[in-house]
Design an enzyme around this catalytic site. Structure first.
Site, short mmCIF file in Angstrom:
data_model
loop_
_atom_site.label_atom_id
_atom_site.label_comp_id
_atom_site.label_asym_id
_atom_site.label_seq_id
_atom_site.Cartn_x
_atom_site.Cartn_y
_atom_site.Cartn_z
N LYS A 1 -0.69 -8.86 5.83
CA LYS A 1 0.46 -9.75 5.64
C LYS A 1 0.21 -11.09 6.32
O LYS A 1 0.61 -12.13 5.79
CB LYS A 1 1.74 -9.11 6.18
CG LYS A 1 2.23 -7.99 5.29
CD LYS A 1 3.62 -7.54 5.67
CE LYS A 1 4.14 -6.45 4.76
NZ LYS A 1 5.36 -5.84 5.20
N LYS B 1 -2.34 -2.61 -4.91
CA LYS B 1 -1.18 -1.73 -5.12
C LYS B 1 -0.01 -2.52 -5.71
O LYS B 1 0.06 -3.75 -5.54
CB LYS B 1 -0.78 -1.03 -3.82
CG LYS B 1 -0.12 -1.91 -2.80
CD LYS B 1 0.50 -1.06 -1.68
CE LYS B 1 1.31 -1.99 -0.77
NZ LYS B 1 2.11 -1.32 0.21
N LYS C 1 5.87 -5.88 -4.00
CA LYS C 1 6.76 -7.03 -4.17
C LYS C 1 6.11 -8.29 -3.63
O LYS C 1 6.26 -9.37 -4.16
CB LYS C 1 8.07 -6.80 -3.39
CG LYS C 1 8.91 -5.68 -3.92
CD LYS C 1 10.07 -5.36 -2.98
CE LYS C 1 9.91 -4.02 -2.31
NZ LYS C 1 11.05 -3.46 -1.64
P1 AMP Z 1 8.38 -0.97 1.17
O1 AMP Z 1 8.78 -1.55 -0.14
O2 AMP Z 1 7.11 -1.55 1.69
O3 AMP Z 1 9.50 -0.96 2.18
O4 AMP Z 1 8.01 0.54 0.87
C1 AMP Z 1 8.97 1.58 0.71
C2 AMP Z 1 8.26 2.89 0.41
O5 AMP Z 1 7.58 2.79 -0.86
C3 AMP Z 1 7.18 3.25 1.44
O6 AMP Z 1 7.24 4.64 1.66
C4 AMP Z 1 5.87 2.90 0.76
O7 AMP Z 1 4.83 3.73 1.20
C5 AMP Z 1 6.21 3.16 -0.72
N1 AMP Z 1 5.42 2.31 -1.61
C6 AMP Z 1 5.48 0.96 -1.70
N2 AMP Z 1 4.61 0.50 -2.65
C7 AMP Z 1 3.98 1.59 -3.16
C8 AMP Z 1 2.99 1.79 -4.18
N3 AMP Z 1 2.48 0.79 -4.87
N4 AMP Z 1 2.59 3.06 -4.45
C9 AMP Z 1 3.10 4.10 -3.77
N5 AMP Z 1 4.06 3.99 -2.79
C10 AMP Z 1 4.49 2.75 -2.49
#
Ligand code: AMP
Length: 336
Positions: free
Chosen positions: A112, A199, A202
């Site tokens: 990041k 991956k 957002k």
């Molecule tokens: P975040 O949006 O970073 O707060 O992520 C929320 C949850 O979604 C966390 O458990 C991440 O590990 C999961 N996550 C986010 N992006 C991915 C992705 N591309 N594939 C699988 N899991 C994801």
């Protein structure tokens, strides 16, 4: 309190729910609710770690709550982190049990902070961005969670959480904190349709995410233009782009999966057929979610009330842990 094992997981209110979040984590959260005592947090303190819009954050939190309830999360299992300030207080205590060396090694911080130019680093990389894995350890340990269902991007943070718990327990001379285990889904990493080498995220930009509530036309367009010919793996394996489409189909429960996989193995698979089937499956899944969301939005006020109530209930668990922790580390632990 219930004697069921505890599950904790959190999500940042930095945009609407996407299929990476859903298949990587949230789908699992929904299923776990029937067998575990679940705590699911909207972690708005974490959303402040990168430059953000102060006028939008609160609405983003409410929007994400609506999204989560629309896909099947029970309101009583949801809390908003900033309504439970004990997270931040335990985070401070853990700062004093976490080493700078270990926290500096977190790849998410490195990734990041790289999104900010060298010149801007001094002004835009906040201490919060560096420190947020310690706050995350507090988010998890404050509920003495046994399991943490997350995507594999969080493995390193979970390892740090266990280390902090271990070091805390050693210092206070008591096995106070449970060392939480990670629970992965079968799809721990959904890739970006526009660049399957990264991956779905957002922070990568709009074209890299497929929204859980996106309009049918947009989903079809994104799948149609999904990249299939990069990420060709050595030893004749499937390209990352094709693998990602199969992953999405499998995760969404497509009935065409086996047939198309046989075609692939026979060397007769047409990518247009794979893409059509993937888009059909995703649209079928998301249409149900969109309908549910419309229903919930009619009663948004009631949902807001429920979430404030559930946060207050969940806060009691956090307060209890914090009092015990303060006692163990030698701080004043008066209950007002
Ligand atoms: P975040 O949006 O970073 O707060 O992520 C929320 C949850 O979604 C966390 O458990 C991440 O590990 C999961 N996550 C986010 N992006 C991915 C992705 N591309 N594939 C699988 N899991 C994801």
């Amino acid at each position: 309190m219930s004697d069921q094992k505890r599950v904790l997981s959190c999500i940042q209110p930095t945009g609407n729910l996407h299929l990476g979040n859903y298949f990587g984590a949230v789908k699992n959260w929904v299923d776990l609710q029937s067998s575990y005592q679940c705590f699911y947090g909207i972690v708005d303190y974490h959303a402040m770690t990168m430059p953000y819009n102060t006028k939008k954050l609160r609405n983003q939190s409410w929007d994400l709550i609506v999204d989560l309830v629309s896909v099947g999360i029970k309101p009583e299992n949801l809390f908003v982190q900033s309504l439970i300030p004990e997270h931040a207080e335990l985070g401070w205590i853990f700062n004093c049990f976490a080493s700078v060396g270990r926290v500096s090694n977190m790849t998410q911080y490195k990734d990041k902070s790289q999104t900010v130019s060298e010149k801007a680093k001094d002004t835009f990389i906040s201490v919060g961005l560096f420190d947020y894995p310690v706050l995350q350890a507090a988010d998890i340990l404050i509920y003495k969670a046994d399991f943490v269902p997350v995507g594999d991007d969080q493995d390193q943070h979970l390892e740090l959480t266990r280390e902090i718990a271990d070091r805390f327990n050693f210092n206070v001379g008591k096995d106070y904190f449970v060392l939480p285990k990670t629970l992965h889904t079968k799809t721990p990493r959904i890739k970006s349709p526009a660049d399957p080498e990264r991956k779905m995220s957002k922070s990568a930009g709009e074209k890299h995410v497929i929204g859980v509530f996106a309009e049918e036309a947009r989903i079809r367009k994104q799948i149609k233009s999904a990249v299939t010919d990069v990420g060709i793996q050595t030893d004749g394996q499937m390209s990352l782009g094709v693998e990602n489409l199969f992953e999405l189909m499998r995760a969404a429960g497509s009935e065409d999966f086996d047939g198309l996989m046989s075609d692939y193995e026979a060397g007769t698979l047409k990518y247009s057929a794979l893409k059509d089937a993937t888009a059909d499956t995703l649209v079928k899944l998301t249409t149900g979610f969109i309908e549910k969301k419309a229903e919930i939005l009619e009663n948004k006020k009631e949902l807001k009330y429920k979430i404030k109530q559930s946060s207050a209930e969940i806060r009691k668990v956090a307060q209890e842990t914090l009092l015990e922790v303060k006692d163990l580390v030698g701080l004043m632990n008066v209950k007002f």
